[in-house]
Design a protein around this motif. Structure first.
Motif, mmCIF file in Angstrom:
data_model
loop_
_atom_site.group_PDB
_atom_site.id
_atom_site.type_symbol
_atom_site.label_atom_id
_atom_site.label_comp_id
_atom_site.label_asym_id
_atom_site.label_seq_id
_atom_site.Cartn_x
_atom_site.Cartn_y
_atom_site.Cartn_z
ATOM 1 N N LEU A 209 0.842 -1.197 0.000
ATOM 2 C CA LEU A 209 0.000 0.000 0.000
ATOM 3 C C LEU A 209 0.877 1.247 0.000
ATOM 4 O O LEU A 209 1.954 1.257 0.594
ATOM 5 C CB LEU A 209 -0.907 0.030 1.227
ATOM 6 N N LEU A 225 0.678 -5.226 2.007
ATOM 7 C CA LEU A 225 -0.783 -5.226 1.983
ATOM 8 C C LEU A 225 -1.359 -6.274 2.924
ATOM 9 O O LEU A 225 -2.330 -6.016 3.638
ATOM 10 C CB LEU A 225 -1.269 -5.482 0.557
ATOM 11 N N ASP A 226 -0.766 -7.468 2.945
ATOM 12 C CA ASP A 226 -1.356 -8.534 3.754
ATOM 13 C C ASP A 226 -1.242 -8.258 5.238
ATOM 14 O O ASP A 226 -1.987 -8.816 6.042
ATOM 15 C CB ASP A 226 -0.724 -9.889 3.417
ATOM 16 N N TYR A 229 -3.943 -4.644 5.484
ATOM 17 C CA TYR A 229 -5.294 -4.543 4.935
ATOM 18 C C TYR A 229 -6.353 -4.733 6.010
ATOM 19 O O TYR A 229 -6.258 -5.615 6.860
ATOM 20 C CB TYR A 229 -5.503 -5.580 3.828
ATOM 21 N N SER A 231 -10.520 -5.131 6.268
ATOM 22 C CA SER A 231 -11.766 -5.300 5.536
ATOM 23 C C SER A 231 -12.851 -4.438 6.152
ATOM 24 O O SER A 231 -13.130 -4.537 7.350
ATOM 25 C CB SER A 231 -12.200 -6.772 5.562
ATOM 26 N N ASP A 262 -14.896 -7.051 0.815
ATOM 27 C CA ASP A 262 -14.104 -7.977 0.010
ATOM 28 C C ASP A 262 -14.833 -9.283 -0.272
ATOM 29 O O ASP A 262 -14.341 -10.117 -1.034
ATOM 30 C CB ASP A 262 -12.746 -8.253 0.668
ATOM 31 N N THR A 283 -7.700 0.370 -2.446
ATOM 32 C CA THR A 283 -7.072 -0.656 -1.610
ATOM 33 C C THR A 283 -7.836 -1.967 -1.718
ATOM 34 O O THR A 283 -7.233 -3.049 -1.747
ATOM 35 C CB THR A 283 -7.021 -0.186 -0.149
ATOM 36 N N TRP A 287 -6.488 -5.653 -2.825
ATOM 37 C CA TRP A 287 -6.673 -6.853 -2.021
ATOM 38 C C TRP A 287 -7.312 -7.972 -2.847
ATOM 39 O O TRP A 287 -6.890 -9.138 -2.763
ATOM 40 C CB TRP A 287 -7.542 -6.522 -0.819
#
Length: 911
Positions: A209, A225-226, A229, A231, A262, A283, A287
């Protein structure tokens, strides 16, 4: 927690019978003469006419599962304060078993993991739970499904019907496979090899990101990102709205239940997702892309397995006026350096294997949006079976813009308080170990510093605040000016520029002229006591201002207004014909700037007693030059002197004091005047002053001193003031007094508990209290549960009227260890059913009748002191039932007593 780990805490022999209660008993025979399909809804015991379980029974079952799986050795799998919420969510998930449209054979074929995913999708999404709790629920659901499938396979009807089902479906399967082979072009090794390279490229490109528009020296501008992130939820309207039922009446228009953004494409093949600037649309696209491109995806994202993502940011596709691309141009148009085999994109789309992510309808010129819709429609008509996501800001396209093409419209929701906390924790974890020391101070600031907390409503602003806090090594700018300047710079100019957006609205304006125009709207709204105005009026205000703003004067006013509305990130259209600010705090900030620019000091002072103007006045001091700043502060003190009402006087003095902190420069004489007037009222001198000070409101907290250098009495009085301000910001302040040596100070902290949110106050204040000689007042069952949950072990308990029998049961482990017990305010001592051997002191308030002497004798075998107060009845009290209490040494009573000769001979009796 993995299912295997849950299994170590929950043995099948102990819990299997509990889960089996969810299912009806098996009938005799193999079931060959009945229906070939046994629906799950007919197998559960909480549905149908002959149900044996109610929903309350299912909740009790879920509570047992949660209790037993969290009570083993080692670290608890979820926060203690979320146990009730987790139990509720697990209950709803188990109840969803009766809503699944499948039979038992299909359920077994799915397997326990996929069945668990179906259950979670059918049940309401967890609301506001921490990541640990969500993971726990996922694992617990899988574990329960594993046992339920085992029960299905043990039914006498299952094997016979599964063989029949297998035989019937085999021919259908062969025919379907033959048809798929016939229709699907043969994929050669070049396609497979390219897809491996392409997916690896997407995972690397979108796996981090970026924060746009921030000058950083110490903070990373990109992070994994993982790790980071979060949700968010999306909501929309029921797609059945406007549909006629069987009686030709319209189906009621109902709001659709919130879904995880998501997972929207798991429920709907085509989604139009709206969201404000910075709400997380791009974003989310990242994802979804990474989840489809990697094997190490989250379990919930398994629905994207085998999908090939096409990421199509419209701002990049049309940057130089190009036509929107055909499939064979998707990759080069989006900047992908890889060259696919000829016809590869067409083959992927034709096979229905794609997930097409069209990001940013609002980021192309308005005149091109209808062409973009035509382009999208052509793709939809040519290729079936794919999943499609289109994103846009809320006002860029009208409602139902794609509804005729089968799109479900959803809107990203603002972040909840729990989501903000989770975001901050993940941001600091992703930023590396050097950022860890700044995490908790920022979380405290988000709750105690009101202007910071009010900005943190979406990922973009949360990321900005995290980065600024880290970059300044744990210090956000004092006052708001620097923070708002950074936010405005990012939203108005730098974010679009650094994303290479060009001029999607057809004009390019720097930051300063945009602020000059938008602050006219803020000025009008604030002056008129509003937060929203008609779109036509807003447009007229901008139209009048444009000729005087040199850079904007070259463009048509209508175009300038449209640019401000759609691209500034500061304005929005809550309805088709109204305009307001995305955050009230931006309105206050820009209104203050406009007031200073116009030097409307009379307006400021006239509204100084209005709490809606507090922020405006403080920020006006921040905008003002030294001479102007001094004048505002003097006028506030003068207004305080002329005020007739004591509360108004205090408010104006304290407003001047809090505004002083916003001043960039102020003369020493004015500073001394403000400080002297503040010192006259803070800290308060008497209990009456302490209570009066609290009537001024939230701004008092910024001026109350900490425990250092305060006498015990001063500490008690400032705590009295703060406990009468039941806002989040009071809690960290009060927590600073938790270890205070004075029992009167700590008692005030306990008495204030009922004014605040039970769990948070218990965790941050009550659980940290020094227990020496302190009575822990418990006024509700929730407070009782919180004491147990946070491991508080008081020696002295004061139980009030709000505690029911359930609360007494919850308190049992504490009652057994308590040395002193007080029951006042109408609290009643119930039959406990167990002795309290540690309690040596008991105080009861007797409002009517006779004190429960026999109950006291049974429950308190080592009682030494008994105090009876309250309303004295007309007849004496017979204390003979207390004779078994051989340790009783003191009896204080408000009434006359009889039977005292049966008490221990050395007892001291005071009536």
């Amino acid at each position: 927690m993995e299912p295997a780990l849950i299994g170590t805490r929950l043995t099948s022999a102990a819990i299997g019978p509990l889960l089996k209660k969810l299912l009806v008993s098996d009938g005799p025979g193999a079931g060959l003469t009945g229906s070939s399909k046994i629906r799950l809804s007919s197998l559960v015991s909480f549905r149908g006419e002959k149900r044996t379980l109610t929903e309350k029974d299912v909740r009790r079952l879920a509570a047992t599962l949660v209790g037993r799986s969290t009570s083993g050795p080692g670290e608890a799998p979820l926060p203690a304060d979320e146990t009730e919420a987790v139990t509720d969510t697990l209950t709803k998930t188990l109840l969803a078993l009766g809503d699944l449209d499948m039979d038992d054979v299909q359920a077994v074929r799915l397997g326990h993991r996929d069945l668990a995913r179906r259950l979670r999708a059918a049940a309401p999404a967890p609301d506001g739970l921490s990541t640990d709790s969500v993971l726990y629920l996922e694992s617990m659901t899988e574990w329960a499904c594993l046992h339920l499938l085992e029960f299905f396979t043990q039914r006498s009807t299952f094997i016979a019907r599964s063989l029949v089902e297998q035989t019937r479906s085999q021919a259908e399967l062969i025919a379907k496979v033959d048809e798929v082979i016939r229709r699907t072009p043969r994929t050669d090794s070049r396609d497979a090899e390219f897809e491996r390279r392409y997916l690896d490229h997407l995972a690397k490109k979108h796996g981090r990101l970026t924060i746009y528009g921030i000058d950083l020296h110490h903070s990373p501008d990109r992070w994994p990102l993982d790790l980071a992130y979060l949700s968010l939820e999306a909501t929309g309207e029921d797609p059945s709205a406007g549909v006629l039922d069987e009686t030709d009446h319209p189906v009621p228009h109902q709001p659709e239940q919130a879904v995880r953004a998501d997972l929207a494409l798991a429920r709907h093949d085509k989604v139009l997702l709206r969201g404000l600037a910075g709400s997380g649309k791009t974003t989310l696209v990242q994802w979804l892309t990474v989840s489809a491109a990697t094997e190490a995806r989250a379990d919930d994202m398994a629905y994207l397995q085998g999908r090939i993502p096409f990421v199509l940011p419209l701002r990049a596709l049309t940057r130089h006026g190009e036509r929107l691309p055909a499939p064979d141009r998707f990759l080069p148009a989006a900047g992908c350096p890889l060259a696919p085999p000829d016809g590869w994109a067409d083959r992927v789309l034709a096979a229905g294997r794609a997930v097409v992510l069209v990001d940013g309808i609002d980021e192309i010129p308005e005149a091109e949006r209808s062409r973009a819709r035509d382009w999208l429609r052509d793709l939809l008509s040519a290729y079936e079976g794919n999943r499609w996501l289109v994103t846009s800001r809320p006002t860029a396209v009208r409602d139902d813009w794609l509804a005729g093409d089968g799109f479900t419209e959803l809107t990203l929701s603002p972040m909840t308080r729990a989501e903000v906390t989770t975001f901050v924790r993940r941001w600091h974890r992703a930023a590396g170990p050097e950022a860890k020391p700044y995490e908790q101070p920022l979380l405290d600031a988000l709750r105690t510093t009101e202007h910071v907390g009010r900005l943190a409503t979406n990922p973009l602003m949360c990321g900005l605040i995290c980065a600024l806090h880290r970059d300044r090594r744990g210090f956000l700018p004092r006052g708001r000016k620097a923070l708002y300047e950074a936010a405005l710079s990012m939203l108005l100019a730098r974010r679009d520029r650094e994303r290479d957006m060009g001029a999607p609205s057809g004009i390019a304006l720097d930051e300063a002229p945009q602020i000059q125009l938008i602050q006219r709207l803020a000025y009008w709204l604030t002056l008129n006591g509003r937060t929203q105005l008609d779109r036509a009026h807003a447009e007229s205000l901008v139209r009048e201002a444009v000729p005087a703003v040199q850079e904007a004067a070259q463009y048509p006013p209508e175009t300038v207004f449209t640019h401000l509305l759609h691209r500034s990130g500061l304005l929005r259209e809550p309805t088709e014909d109204t305009v307001d600010f995305v955050h009230r705090t931006f309105q206050d900030y820009l209104a203050a700037k406009a007031l200073v620019d116009h030097w409307d000091i009379g307006v400021l002072v006239r509204h100084a007693a209005d709490d809606q103007w507090e922020d405006v006045i403080r920020m006006a001091v921040g905008h003002a030059r030294p001479r102007e700043c001094a004048e505002i502060l003097r006028e506030l003190l003068a207004a305080a002197d002329s005020a007739q009402d004591r509360r108004a006087q205090l408010r104006l003095v304290l407003l001047a004091a809090t505004a002083l902190d916003h001043a960039t420069e102020v003369s020493p004489e004015v500073r001394e005047q403000v400080l002297a007037r503040t010192a006259a009222v803070i800290p308060p001198r008497t209990l009456e002053e302490a209570r009066e000070l609290a009537t001024v409101g939230r701004l008092v907290l910024d001026l109350l001193p900490g425990p250092e250098a305060l006498s015990d009495e001063e500490a008690r009085l400032v705590v009295t003031t703060a406990t009468r301000l039941p806002v989040d910001a009071s809690i960290p302040y009060l927590a600073r007094f938790a270890r205070h040596p004075s029992v009167l100070v700590r008692s005030q902290l306990v008495w204030g508990w009922s004014r605040f949110e039970t769990e948070r106050y218990a965790e941050e204040v009550v659980a940290r209290l020094r227990p020496h000689e302190l009575d822990y007042t418990v006024s509700s069952d929730e407070q009782a549960a919180a004491l147990v949950r946070f491991g508080v072990r008081p020696e002295r308990l004061d139980i009030r009227q709000g505690v029911t029998e359930r609360g007494w049961a919850i308190l049992r482990p504490l009652l057994i260890r308590a040395r002193s017990l007080t029951l006042l305010g109408g609290a009643v001592l119930p039959p406990l059913g167990f002795p309290l051997p540690q309690t040596t002191e008991l105080q009861l308030w007797v409002s009517s009748g006779v004190p429960p002497f026999q109950l006291i004798a049974d429950a308190f075998p080592r009682l030494e002191t008994l105090m009876l107060s309250g309303i004295v009845p007309d007849t004496p009290w017979d204390v003979a039932p207390l004779a078994p209490l051989r340790h009783l040494r003191e009896l204080l009573s408000a009434g006359d007593l009889t039977g005292v000769e049966q008490l221990p001979p050395d007892i001291r009796i005071v009536t």
